[in-house]
Design a protein around this motif. Structure first.
Motif, mmCIF file in Angstrom:
data_model
loop_
_atom_site.group_PDB
_atom_site.id
_atom_site.type_symbol
_atom_site.label_atom_id
_atom_site.label_comp_id
_atom_site.label_asym_id
_atom_site.label_seq_id
_atom_site.Cartn_x
_atom_site.Cartn_y
_atom_site.Cartn_z
ATOM 1 N N SER A 427 -35.101 16.785 21.297
ATOM 2 C CA SER A 427 -34.582 17.248 22.585
ATOM 3 C C SER A 427 -33.071 17.412 22.544
ATOM 4 O O SER A 427 -32.516 18.321 23.191
ATOM 5 C CB SER A 427 -34.968 16.263 23.689
ATOM 6 N N THR A 428 -32.402 16.562 21.777
ATOM 7 C CA THR A 428 -30.945 16.623 21.715
ATOM 8 C C THR A 428 -30.423 17.879 21.031
ATOM 9 O O THR A 428 -29.252 18.222 21.177
ATOM 10 C CB THR A 428 -30.407 15.388 20.963
ATOM 11 N N SER A 429 -31.282 18.574 20.291
ATOM 12 C CA SER A 429 -30.844 19.786 19.581
ATOM 13 C C SER A 429 -31.236 21.065 20.306
ATOM 14 O O SER A 429 -30.952 22.167 19.821
ATOM 15 C CB SER A 429 -31.425 19.806 18.166
ATOM 16 N N ALA A 430 -31.916 20.939 21.468
ATOM 17 C CA ALA A 430 -32.383 22.135 22.179
ATOM 18 C C ALA A 430 -31.229 23.056 22.549
ATOM 19 O O ALA A 430 -31.331 24.287 22.463
ATOM 20 C CB ALA A 430 -33.158 21.736 23.433
ATOM 21 N N GLY A 431 -30.098 22.469 22.962
ATOM 22 C CA GLY A 431 -28.954 23.295 23.350
ATOM 23 C C GLY A 431 -28.431 24.127 22.201
ATOM 24 O O GLY A 431 -28.049 25.292 22.388
ATOM 25 N N ALA A 432 -28.419 23.560 20.998
ATOM 26 C CA ALA A 432 -27.942 24.307 19.834
ATOM 27 C C ALA A 432 -28.877 25.463 19.487
ATOM 28 O O ALA A 432 -28.441 26.509 18.992
ATOM 29 C CB ALA A 432 -27.812 23.359 18.634
ATOM 30 N N ILE A 433 -30.173 25.277 19.747
ATOM 31 C CA ILE A 433 -31.150 26.341 19.449
ATOM 32 C C ILE A 433 -31.058 27.454 20.490
ATOM 33 O O ILE A 433 -31.149 28.642 20.157
ATOM 34 C CB ILE A 433 -32.572 25.756 19.422
ATOM 35 N N ILE A 434 -30.875 27.076 21.745
ATOM 36 C CA ILE A 434 -30.814 28.074 22.819
ATOM 37 C C ILE A 434 -29.484 28.814 22.785
ATOM 38 O O ILE A 434 -29.430 30.046 22.888
ATOM 39 C CB ILE A 434 -31.030 27.396 24.185
ATOM 40 N N GLY A 435 -28.378 28.065 22.634
ATOM 41 C CA GLY A 435 -27.061 28.677 22.638
ATOM 42 C C GLY A 435 -26.575 28.973 24.038
ATOM 43 O O GLY A 435 -27.328 28.925 25.012
ATOM 44 N N LYS A 436 -25.316 29.299 24.157
ATOM 45 C CA LYS A 436 -24.721 29.606 25.453
ATOM 46 C C LYS A 436 -25.380 30.834 26.052
ATOM 47 O O LYS A 436 -25.399 31.898 25.455
ATOM 48 C CB LYS A 436 -23.213 29.832 25.314
ATOM 49 N N SER A 437 -25.941 30.661 27.247
ATOM 50 C CA SER A 437 -26.651 31.754 27.953
ATOM 51 C C SER A 437 -27.745 32.362 27.083
ATOM 52 O O SER A 437 -28.031 33.556 27.168
ATOM 53 C CB SER A 437 -25.668 32.839 28.400
ATOM 54 N N ALA A 458 -39.944 19.491 31.371
ATOM 55 C CA ALA A 458 -40.916 19.191 32.427
ATOM 56 C C ALA A 458 -42.294 19.770 32.121
ATOM 57 O O ALA A 458 -43.307 19.277 32.611
ATOM 58 C CB ALA A 458 -40.416 19.732 33.763
ATOM 59 N N ASP A 459 -42.357 20.831 31.290
ATOM 60 C CA ASP A 459 -43.638 21.451 30.964
ATOM 61 C C ASP A 459 -44.408 20.675 29.904
ATOM 62 O O ASP A 459 -45.604 20.903 29.708
ATOM 63 C CB ASP A 459 -43.430 22.887 30.474
ATOM 64 N N THR A 460 -43.724 19.781 29.178
ATOM 65 C CA THR A 460 -44.378 19.005 28.123
ATOM 66 C C THR A 460 -44.008 17.530 28.269
ATOM 67 O O THR A 460 -43.360 16.951 27.392
ATOM 68 C CB THR A 460 -43.959 19.521 26.728
ATOM 69 N N PRO A 461 -44.422 16.897 29.379
ATOM 70 C CA PRO A 461 -44.032 15.502 29.607
ATOM 71 C C PRO A 461 -44.594 14.540 28.562
ATOM 72 O O PRO A 461 -44.073 13.441 28.391
ATOM 73 C CB PRO A 461 -44.604 15.201 30.997
ATOM 74 N N HIS A 462 -45.665 14.955 27.852
ATOM 75 C CA HIS A 462 -46.249 14.089 26.842
ATOM 76 C C HIS A 462 -45.406 14.041 25.565
ATOM 77 O O HIS A 462 -45.625 13.189 24.706
ATOM 78 C CB HIS A 462 -47.663 14.562 26.506
ATOM 79 N N LEU A 463 -44.444 14.966 25.427
ATOM 80 C CA LEU A 463 -43.544 14.960 24.274
ATOM 81 C C LEU A 463 -42.245 14.295 24.705
ATOM 82 O O LEU A 463 -41.344 14.943 25.222
ATOM 83 C CB LEU A 463 -43.292 16.399 23.790
ATOM 84 N N GLN A 464 -42.141 13.013 24.515
ATOM 85 C CA GLN A 464 -41.068 12.237 25.115
ATOM 86 C C GLN A 464 -39.694 12.579 24.558
ATOM 87 O O GLN A 464 -38.731 12.709 25.300
ATOM 88 C CB GLN A 464 -41.349 10.744 24.937
ATOM 89 N N SER A 465 -39.571 12.723 23.254
ATOM 90 C CA SER A 465 -38.243 12.942 22.669
ATOM 91 C C SER A 465 -38.106 14.282 21.977
ATOM 92 O O SER A 465 -37.111 14.528 21.297
ATOM 93 C CB SER A 465 -37.940 11.819 21.656
ATOM 94 N N ASP A 466 -39.109 15.158 22.133
ATOM 95 C CA ASP A 466 -39.091 16.460 21.468
ATOM 96 C C ASP A 466 -39.224 17.587 22.480
ATOM 97 O O ASP A 466 -39.722 17.391 23.589
ATOM 98 C CB ASP A 466 -40.229 16.570 20.443
#
Length: 599
Positions: A427-437, A458-466
């Motif tokens: 989850s902590t790397s999601a921003g790097a994958i998405i990028g600015k805008s 919120a769509d994958t609450p069963h994936l706690q840290s991913d």
């Protein structure tokens, strides 16, 4: 309480899935109620089959279908073509209408949504109503229920009444219809209903502005969501934060809001560009913000106006012989549909007015018709096309038209062997994958030719840290995109790249190989130990490995090749090459020591 004269049905949810529907402190159930305006009640005790019954009641078919869609979104993973199974329960008096004469209604469900509804003979729920099995992709289950109950709704007078056709020009009206309130507080219909089209000071209709010229990517859609001006702030958020978040979360090429136009006091529009799945998710996000803001103001939202830009060369196919295709959309989806004769930036605007989920079904049908056509020639693109600002007789107000975004062309159309790959990233790397805008997602999509989506937490609450990343496209395009996603996710520590792939349960055996032969081959060629989890996650098995990025990508290629071969019914084979033996589409080279499939 069920609305007087309303409709009802049940969903039988396995007890171990109920938590995903409920959400943290009941947030999931509240979200379903707010999105659908239905009465939702989840039973506390499992029935004789171990299921907890979710009772849904609401005033119209559209409300019930919206609730089913919202429930499916909570309990199933979104995106992809994975088949989801849902057990539903209909009152006995509905059964004949749901099936239809000669099972005609069940056949319509299959043809229009790809989902399959079977009402099991003599199988009753603990409450005594008829149980059915609904199987289809997640985002079509609500649409299937809408068709199933359409005849019931017509018989009980709970279908929206027919309305006048929409104007060829964008008219600034919401086209709302009042409905029975589901809240205790008094609700008022959205103001500005059934207004005449917006007029200029000279008394002439105001043409549609803010249309972006096509990028050349045939898979790209452009839709304009019509929103009452007083709710635009809720959608934009502080300094545009909400609209930027929607762009990032959905992976759309662009999500923006039109500017105020001189002489037009009517509605504003949210402009969405991207592939169908990206656009559909963005429209749902915008609608949810719009719905919440209207509900806070004590107003009801039922129908919405969306303008789909149809490429000029595809207009004939969309209309059909003697208007047959448009007529089918109106009758089967109960929408107001009008395709304008006006050509704007190479598009003909198609007004769609009705419930959001019905409009999304129409968008999908129209997009499929467009993709079946050969790419337009240069003559097709220029013939009869008029761009605002090019006609000297037009008033100066059109100087504010936004200029088209320049984007490289992508693949001309879907390639053989298209499929979906699911990847988990921290989850902590999601921003790097998405990028600015959404800039990084956009770059990967354009350079690799694959469609990407990073699902909201919120769509994958069963994936706690991913976070779940879905990749769609031909195998070599997905493989190239996976390499870029992993590089972005582990850019700061490529020696400890963590691979987590979700593969369909039936293909896990191919990844393991006879007596573990495939796993041994991967270990011998990459030096990595690959683990295949025994427990399934919504029908998928987790395959994981950790090590240097170059080795991880080699292992990923061999895993995906085994899955691809298994899905195609071939003998699984592990070899250090791309799944199709062909290089990915050209794009910017990866940085560092990165293993890529070789031709």
């Amino acid at each position: 309480m069920e609305a007087p004269g309303g409709l009802k049905m049940g969903i039988l949810i396995p007890s171990n899935d109920a938590g995903r529907l409920i959400g943290k402190q009941g947030a999931g159930l509240r979200q379903v109620r707010e999105m659908s305006q239905c009465n939702i009640k989840l039973g506390q005790d499992p029935d004789s089959q171990g299921n907890r019954r979710c009772d849904i009641s609401g005033p119209t078919v559209e409300h019930i279908a919206s609730a089913v869609h919202a429930v499916a979104t909570r309990i199933f993973e979104s995106g992809g073509e994975a088949q989801c199974k849902m057990f539903v329960a209909f009152p006995n008096e509905y059964v004949g209408a749901v099936i239809g004469k000669g099972a005609e209604n069940l056949r319509r469900i299959r043809e229009m949504t790809g989902a399959n509804l079977q009402l099991m003979k003599d199988v009753m729920s603990d409450q005594g109503d008829r149980v059915g099995q609904l199987v289809g992709v997640q985002n079509q289950l609500g649409a299937a229920v809408r068709i199933a109950l359409s005849v019931v709704g017509q018989a009980s007078g709970n279908m929206p009444a027919a309305m006048p056709r929409a104007n060829a020009f964008y008219g600034g009206g919401m086209g709302q219809q009042a409905m029975q309130p589901m809240q205790q507080m008094p609700m008022q219909p959205i103001q500005g209903m059934h207004q005449p089209m917006s007029m200029s000071p000279m008394g002439q209709p105001l043409p549609l502005t803010g249309v972006k010229r096509g990028s050349g990517d045939v898979n790209e859609m452009q839709v304009h969501m019509v929103i009452a001006p007083k709710y635009i702030g809720a959608i934009l958020g502080k300094e545009g934060a909400q609209i930027k978040q929607i762009t990032a979360d959905t992976g759309c090429a662009n999500v923006s809001v039109t500017r105020k136009e001189p002489g037009n006091l009517g509605d504003r529009r949210v402009v969405v560009l991207g592939g169908f799945e990206e656009c559909a998710n963005a429209q749902r996000s915008v609608y949810q913000l719009y719905f919440s803001a209207a509900q806070t103001a004590g107003e009801e939202v039922k129908d919405i106006t969306i303008i789909l830009m149809v490429p000029q060369h595809a207009a004939g196919a969309v209309i059909g012989k003697e208007g047959a295709n448009l007529k089918q959309l109106r009758e089967q989806l109960n929408l107001r549909v009008n395709l304008s004769r006006e050509v704007v930036e190479g598009f003909r605007p198609c007004n769609l007015v009705g419930p959001l989920e019905s409009i999304l079904m129409a968008e999908k049908q129209i997009q499929d018709q467009v993709l079946q056509l050969p790419p337009p020639t240069s003559e097709d693109r220029s013939n009869g096309t008029k761009r605002f600002g090019e006609d000297e007789a037009m008033p100066g107000a059109f100087a504010e038209v936004e200029r088209p975004m320049k984007r490289p062309r992508m693949m001309a159309g879907p390639a053989p062997g298209e499929g979906t790959t699911k990847l988990l990233v921290p989850s902590t790397s999601a921003g790097a994958i998405i990028g600015k805008s959404g800039s990084v997602l956009k770059q990967i999509r354009e350079s690799c030719g694959a469609s990407l989506e990073v699902l909201p937490q919120a769509d994958t609450p069963h994936l706690q840290s991913d976070r779940l990343v879905t990749l769609r496209g031909p195998p070599n395009c997905r493989e190239a995109a996976l390499a870029r996603v992993l590089q972005a996710a582990f850019d700061k520590d490529q020696m400890n790249t963590n691979l987590k792939l979700l593969v369909p349960g039936p293909t896990a055996g191919a990844v393991i190989g006879k007596q573990g032969s495939t796993l041994k081959a991967i270990r011998d060629q990459t030096g990595l130990s690959v683990q295949v989890e025994r427990e399934e996650i919504h029908g998928d098995r987790l395959v994981s490995a950790q090590g240097a990025l170059a080795s991880v990508l080699g292992a990923a290629s061999m895993i995906l090749q085994a899955v691809e071969n298994s899905s195609a019914g071939k003998q699984a084979a592990a070899a250090p090459m791309g799944m199709m033996g062909a290089p990915p589409p050209p794009g910017p080279p990866l940085q560092g020591d990165v293993w890529m499939p070789q031709a």
